[in-house]
Design an enzyme around this catalytic site. Structure first.
Site, PDB file in Angstrom:
ATOM      1  N   TRP A  66      29.815  38.745  56.749  1.00 41.14           N
ATOM      2  CA  TRP A  66      29.727  37.399  57.295  1.00 41.14           C
ATOM      3  C   TRP A  66      28.805  36.955  56.460  1.00 41.14           C
ATOM      4  O   TRP A  66      28.752  36.946  55.177  1.00 41.14           O
ATOM      5  CB  TRP A  66      29.419  37.346  58.649  1.00 41.14           C
ATOM      6  CG  TRP A  66      30.502  37.951  59.510  1.00 41.14           C
ATOM      7  CD1 TRP A  66      30.788  39.037  60.099  1.00 41.14           C
ATOM      8  CD2 TRP A  66      31.777  36.955  59.847  1.00 41.14           C
ATOM      9  NE1 TRP A  66      32.050  38.980  60.973  1.00 41.14           N
ATOM     10  CE2 TRP A  66      32.476  37.914  60.777  1.00 41.14           C
ATOM     11  CE3 TRP A  66      32.190  35.740  59.547  1.00 41.14           C
ATOM     12  CZ2 TRP A  66      33.620  37.310  61.035  1.00 41.14           C
ATOM     13  CZ3 TRP A  66      33.285  35.243  59.891  1.00 41.14           C
ATOM     14  CH2 TRP A  66      34.037  36.121  60.989  1.00 41.14           C
ATOM     15  N   SER A  67      27.907  35.991  56.872  1.00 45.82           N
ATOM     16  CA  SER A  67      27.205  34.991  56.037  1.00 45.82           C
ATOM     17  C   SER A  67      25.948  35.505  55.232  1.00 45.82           C
ATOM     18  O   SER A  67      25.402  34.982  54.480  1.00 45.82           O
ATOM     19  CB  SER A  67      26.200  33.982  57.053  1.00 45.82           C
ATOM     20  OG  SER A  67      27.325  32.993  57.446  1.00 45.82           O
ATOM     21  N   THR A  68      25.739  37.125  55.124  1.00 50.82           N
ATOM     22  CA  THR A  68      25.043  37.520  54.071  1.00 50.82           C
ATOM     23  C   THR A  68      25.900  37.413  52.722  1.00 50.82           C
ATOM     24  O   THR A  68      25.053  37.370  51.700  1.00 50.82           O
ATOM     25  CB  THR A  68      25.033  39.066  54.472  1.00 50.82           C
ATOM     26  OG1 THR A  68      23.984  39.131  55.476  1.00 50.82           O
ATOM     27  CG2 THR A  68      24.356  39.814  53.140  1.00 50.82           C
ATOM     28  N   LYS A  70      26.609  34.471  51.834  1.00 55.09           N
ATOM     29  CA  LYS A  70      26.107  33.417  51.324  1.00 55.09           C
ATOM     30  C   LYS A  70      25.056  33.475  50.274  1.00 55.09           C
ATOM     31  O   LYS A  70      24.800  32.873  49.450  1.00 55.09           O
ATOM     32  CB  LYS A  70      25.431  32.737  52.513  1.00 55.09           C
ATOM     33  CG  LYS A  70      26.486  31.931  53.217  1.00 55.09           C
ATOM     34  CD  LYS A  70      25.929  30.962  54.042  1.00 55.09           C
ATOM     35  CE  LYS A  70      26.744  30.309  55.234  1.00 55.09           C
ATOM     36  NZ  LYS A  70      27.620  30.935  56.085  1.00 55.09           N
ATOM     37  N   TYR A 156      23.204  24.026  59.881  1.00 59.72           N
ATOM     38  CA  TYR A 156      23.919  25.134  59.257  1.00 59.72           C
ATOM     39  C   TYR A 156      25.405  25.050  58.883  1.00 59.72           C
ATOM     40  O   TYR A 156      26.113  24.642  59.660  1.00 59.72           O
ATOM     41  CB  TYR A 156      23.871  26.291  60.104  1.00 59.72           C
ATOM     42  CG  TYR A 156      24.047  27.501  59.525  1.00 59.72           C
ATOM     43  CD1 TYR A 156      23.944  27.904  58.112  1.00 59.72           C
ATOM     44  CD2 TYR A 156      24.747  28.605  60.188  1.00 59.72           C
ATOM     45  CE1 TYR A 156      24.123  29.268  57.658  1.00 59.72           C
ATOM     46  CE2 TYR A 156      25.089  29.794  59.753  1.00 59.72           C
ATOM     47  CZ  TYR A 156      24.801  30.132  58.432  1.00 59.72           C
ATOM     48  OH  TYR A 156      25.196  31.415  57.918  1.00 59.72           O
TER      49      TYR A 156
END
Length: 380
Positions: A66-68, A70, A156
């Site tokens: 997921w957002s890791t 980013k 976010y």
């Protein structure tokens, strides 16, 4: 007692203990954790099952983080900026003219990376399967108006951030962000992290147990609030990640596939001034750009006070994951977490396949990080 596999230096036994406690308390299916110091791997452990059938989590098991993801997209942008190919403070429209529509002519990449650009979702809303179409997502974002005056607050950018970054990378390099990341960062570093997973790697992928609630669903919030609108703009349940279509697509804010070792390897480069094992990705000054603060206030989507740098979160009183000033972090929906401490040359990562609810992490990864910091403090 769950068997913990891998290696852990004796000085970091507290990390192994915190990791094992997550399993002993029944909070995990499978997981991995990794710590590097000065580029040396001092913890590389994994345990549990990679799927509901009970197949073991192996050394090379990978899952959606997921957002890791980013942080990998941000690293790609920081590298291009360090090379002089991208000015993070210049209008995005200088590379992507269509983006100037509806009052977005002055929005910068630094604002996108700091979640202050005013584009936290898609308008009009799109379906989850639309995320597999980069051109559709980029055109949606280029056409819409900001949800607030850019640069004045943070909200976010759940999934939208990645398409904004990826389109600029494509305009500059002629290649996709996933390809640039793979060829210019992951492969030179030997890091097992993919933004757009090759089909040849499918056999290593673990099943990820989704949370009870869809992405961005928070009970009791005003349906007209930025938080609800952002989540509803692309309703994602968490089941999508268990499909080949999701993993194959380049979703640079949410679709990366890796494990703790892969995450920590890239971040070890950042923690050591842009160079790891003789491979130079960027200059120390390029890494320092992370710590240019973009915003420090209650985030309109996350609902907690965030101190946001350029592509990473910075430490504040609510998020004491490191005692050092030049430290940053991020995490993924469901619980993955990573910390980069440039002052200490330390990288810490935790990745799992049983998702918790909420967008701001849970205690499983936090306990691993705090155990690592305690071990480091004891070493002086």
């Amino acid at each position: 007692m769950t068997e913990i596999h891998g290696t852990c230096k004796p000085e970091f036994d507290a990390v192994r203990s915190a990791f094992a406690a997550n399993f002993d308390q029944g909070n995990e299916l499978g997981a991995s954790a990794c710590v590097t110091v000065g580029g040396e791997t001092v913890v590389d452990i994994w345990a549990g099952d990679r799927n509901l059938e009970g197949d073991p989590w192996e050394r090379d098991t990978i899952v959606n983080v997921w957002s890791t993801t980013k942080t990998m997209a941000a690293t790609t942008l920081l590298m291009l900026a360090d090379r002089g190919e991208l000015d993070l403070d210049a209008p995005i429209a200088s590379h992507w003219p269509e983006f100037a529509a509806n009052g977005k002519d002055a929005i910068t990449m630094a604002q996108v990376m700091g979640h202050t650009a005013g584009l936290p979702g898609f308008d009009p809303a799109i379906a989850a399967e639309d995320l597999y179409d980069h051109d559709l997502c980029a055109a949606n974002l280029a056409a819409q108006a900001p949800w607030w005056e850019p640069g004045t607050m943070s909200g976010y950018h759940l999934i939208s951030q990645g398409y904004l970054e990826a389109e600029v990378v494509r305009r500059i390099t002629g290649r996709t962000l996933g390809e640039v990341f793979r060829t210019e960062i992951a492969e030179p570093l030997g890091a097992d992290f993919s933004i757009g997973l090759p089909e040849s790697e499918e056999g290593r992928v673990g099943y990820v147990v989704p949370p009870a609630d869809a992405l961005g669903v928070v009970a009791g919030l005003d349906p007209e609030s930025i938080a609800v609108r952002a989540g509803a703009s692309c309703a994602v349940t968490g089941n999508e990640q268990n499909t080949r279509a999701w993993r194959a697509a380049e979703i640079p804010a949410a679709g990366g596939t890796s494990n703790a070792r892969g995450v920590a390897r890239v971040h070890a480069m950042l923690a050591n001034g842009g160079t790891l094992d003789g491979v130079r990705i960027m200059s120390p000054e390029g890494v320092d750009r992370i710590f240019v603060e973009q915003c420090h206030m209650t985030d309109a989507v996350l609902g907690v006070k965030m101190r946001l740098g350029t592509g990473f979160g910075l430490m504040n009183e609510l998020i004491p994951l490191s005692p050092n000033p030049r430290s940053c972090f991020w995490g993924g929906w469901g619980g993955s977490i990573c910390v980069v401490d440039v002052d200490a040359g330390v990288s810490i990562a935790y990745v799992m396949n049983k998702m918790a609810g909420g967008l701001v992490g849970d205690m499983r990864g936090a306990m691993v990080v705090l155990a690592a910091q305690g071990a480091l403090a004891a070493l002086g």
